[in-house]
Design a protein around this motif. Structure first.
Motif, mmCIF file in Angstrom:
data_model
loop_
_atom_site.group_PDB
_atom_site.id
_atom_site.type_symbol
_atom_site.label_atom_id
_atom_site.label_comp_id
_atom_site.label_asym_id
_atom_site.label_seq_id
_atom_site.Cartn_x
_atom_site.Cartn_y
_atom_site.Cartn_z
ATOM 1 N N ASP A 341 0.208 -10.959 -28.244
ATOM 2 C CA ASP A 341 -0.257 -9.159 -28.806
ATOM 3 C C ASP A 341 0.984 -8.113 -28.094
ATOM 4 O O ASP A 341 0.862 -7.321 -28.737
ATOM 5 C CB ASP A 341 -1.640 -9.032 -27.705
ATOM 6 N N PHE A 342 0.962 -8.702 -26.512
ATOM 7 C CA PHE A 342 2.321 -7.567 -26.384
ATOM 8 C C PHE A 342 3.642 -7.612 -26.840
ATOM 9 O O PHE A 342 4.291 -6.688 -26.937
ATOM 10 C CB PHE A 342 2.641 -8.441 -24.693
ATOM 11 N N VAL A 343 3.586 -9.379 -28.068
ATOM 12 C CA VAL A 343 5.251 -9.328 -28.139
ATOM 13 C C VAL A 343 5.489 -8.306 -29.514
ATOM 14 O O VAL A 343 5.947 -7.843 -29.741
ATOM 15 C CB VAL A 343 4.891 -10.746 -28.699
ATOM 16 N N VAL A 344 4.397 -8.546 -30.043
ATOM 17 C CA VAL A 344 3.593 -7.530 -31.410
ATOM 18 C C VAL A 344 4.264 -5.844 -30.996
ATOM 19 O O VAL A 344 5.280 -5.597 -32.206
ATOM 20 C CB VAL A 344 2.697 -8.581 -32.069
ATOM 21 N N ASN A 345 3.234 -5.917 -30.092
ATOM 22 C CA ASN A 345 3.335 -4.064 -29.937
ATOM 23 C C ASN A 345 4.822 -4.004 -29.278
ATOM 24 O O ASN A 345 5.741 -2.657 -29.711
ATOM 25 C CB ASN A 345 2.471 -4.032 -28.897
ATOM 26 N N VAL A 346 6.184 -4.572 -28.645
ATOM 27 C CA VAL A 346 6.632 -3.722 -28.280
ATOM 28 C C VAL A 346 7.928 -4.239 -29.305
ATOM 29 O O VAL A 346 8.872 -3.580 -29.262
ATOM 30 C CB VAL A 346 7.087 -4.777 -26.915
#
Length: 497
Positions: A341-346
């Motif tokens: 989730d963090f990787v996709v958002n950033v």
């Protein structure tokens, strides 16, 4: 047309994406901007942290505080009720009285009210405090997005929205994992709120040092009748949808409240329309929904957030009710989702500068469709790494649409309504979650024929997974049919300080 009406329309009607909103004359940059992004990301983290923590901790809290079985869902539902219902009003209050002021007030409210649950002796006080926490969360979230929209510009704004979205995944994952370990201690669930209060204090101090006062504010009167209708209709709608998961639609007051909420919502829309025509101030300018692309984006967001949150819920109950895993074991299986989730958002914060929005939307839709199909055929006899892992990771692709949608809505609304834009965007995501969970729960219950046996529950969960796939198909149709020529979402840069 009445001059005051012209002013009101110009403040909230959508503008072309090629032009940035008329924000403050200079954009915030440097270390102060990144500290501000950290504070706002932290507030988003806290809002989702409590949801993840309560998902795991409610059974332990229930045993310790002597909850009855029907009351166990109420801590989560009370928080979601007030959070979802006050987002729009909190956004307008932030635009009118200062986004920094409302953000600091909401963060302080949330931090201070995280302390009393540590000492709660019984269910009613605990549930009441969860409801009050939801109001603070709404104040933080709407004003926080408004601060990003009104203070940052260009590439930094894109990345800030993406990082704020990434905070949700980390918050949910840490909430699940920390609650799982805390609950193994004697009355250890109370440490959830100790950690929450401590983090809230840190983020509040960071915001105090970095968030500037905005240059422009919404300068018309607050629409009190519209605000009352909005909050009441959303409260009844969210309550009827969420509580139907516990008692079903056959209980008379559920359909009655649902119909009443729709009547009040229609009354709110009519009131806003009439107020606009008379030149009075409004909470929400309903004429903005004449913009077909904006309506299409809200439809896309609704379908994809239905998919994402329902899959997240279904995965949780699948791990616990079908595979018989403990709360800690369930929490550990969501760690890959939090990271993804963090990787996709950033990553989306960078991709949006180089890839047209419709292609980013398509990526999110494709991954969500794949996750839905994988869950709809999931086999508990197969190892986690062969199917459930891919469901939890691929469902996070929808977060590309979170970043793109947030940027689109912020860019589409006037500088004086940036917090309202954030509140409107998030209200749609909350309604999508409530509606999706209500429909999916009804489908799963009907297919499983109310049986508690794991194999029957699995059939119900499979059916709900296919419902998620259908909603992904709706999103695909909207993206191809109405948003395919969307193009790049890169706003015009302003002069830096």
């Amino acid at each position: 047309m009445d001059p005051s009406l012209k002013d009101e329309v110009s403040e909230t009607l959508v503008t072309p994406l090629s032009s940035a909103p008329d924000l403050a004359s200079k954009a915030l940059t440097g270390w102060r901007a990144w500290c501000m992004i950290g504070a706002i990301t932290g507030s988003t983290f806290l809002n989702v942290y409590i949801y993840g923590a309560l998902t795991v901790a409610v059974p332990s809290i229930g045993r310790d505080l002597n909850f009855t079985q029907p009351d166990l869902p109420w801590p989560v539902q009370a928080f979601n009720l007030t959070y979802g219902c006050f987002l729009l009003l909190a956004g307008r209050l932030a635009d009118k009285y200062g986004r920094r002021n409302i953000f600091m007030m909401g963060t302080g409210w949330y931090t201070l009210l995280s302390i009393p649950p540590i000492f709660c002796p019984e269910p009613i006080s605990f549930i009441s405090l969860m409801a009050l926490l939801g109001i603070g969360a709404a104040m933080m979230t709407s004003s926080g997005i408004g601060i990003v929209g009104g203070t940052l510009e260009g590439k930094l704004k894109n990345r800030a929205i993406a990082i704020v979205g990434g905070g949700q995944g980390i918050g949910f994952g840490l909430g699940l994992v920390s609650a799982g370990f805390f609950c193994d201690l004697h009355r250890g669930w109370r440490w959830i709120f100790v950690l929450q209060a401590g983090l809230g204090a840190i983020f509040m101090l960071l915001a105090f040092a970095s968030v500037p006062a905005e240059g422009q504010r919404y300068d018309r009167a607050l629409d009190l009748p519209g605000a009352s209708l909005c909050v009441t209709s959303l409260l009844l709608l969210t309550f009827s949808l969420s509580h139907s998961q516990n008692v079903g639609w056959q209980v008379p007051y559920i359909p009655v409240l649902f119909v009443l909420s729709l009547i009040l919502l229609a009354t709110f829309i009519y009131w806003e329309y009439i107020s606009e025509k008379r030149g009075n101030s409004v909470l929400l300018n309903v004429r903005m929904f004449k913009d077909k692309k904006l309506c299409a984006f809200f439809t896309l967001m609704f379908s994809m957030w239905w998919n994402f949150n329902v899959l997240q819920y279904l995965s949780t109950v699948y791990f616990q009710n079908v595979q018989g895993l403990s709360p800690v074991q369930t929490a550990i299986r969501f760690i890959p989702e939090a990271i993804a989730d963090f990787v996709v958002n950033v990553s989306t914060g960078w991709w949006v500068e180089h890839i047209p929005a419709q292609w980013l939307n398509l990526f999110g839709i494709a991954t969500s469709m794949t996750a839905s199909v994988l869950f709809a055929i999931i086999n508990p006899a197969v190892s986690f790494w062969q199917n459930a892992f891919w469901v939890t990771v691929l469902m996070t692709g929808a977060d590309t649409i979170y970043t793109v949608g947030n940027l689109y809505v912020l860019t589409s609304m006037d500088a004086k309504s940036q917090a309202l834009a954030g509140g409107l965007f998030l209200t749609f995501t909350r309604l999508a979650t409530s509606t999706g969970l209500a429909v999916s729960s009804a489908v799963a219950t009907a297919v499983s024929q109310h049986s508690p046996l794991a194999r029957n529950l699995l059939r119900g969960y499979h059916a709900a997974g296919w419902v998620c796939f259908a909603m992904s198909c709706v999103g695909l149709a909207v993206n191809v049919g109405a948003l395919w020529m969307l193009g790049m979402l890169v706003p015009v840069e302003r002069k830096e300080l």
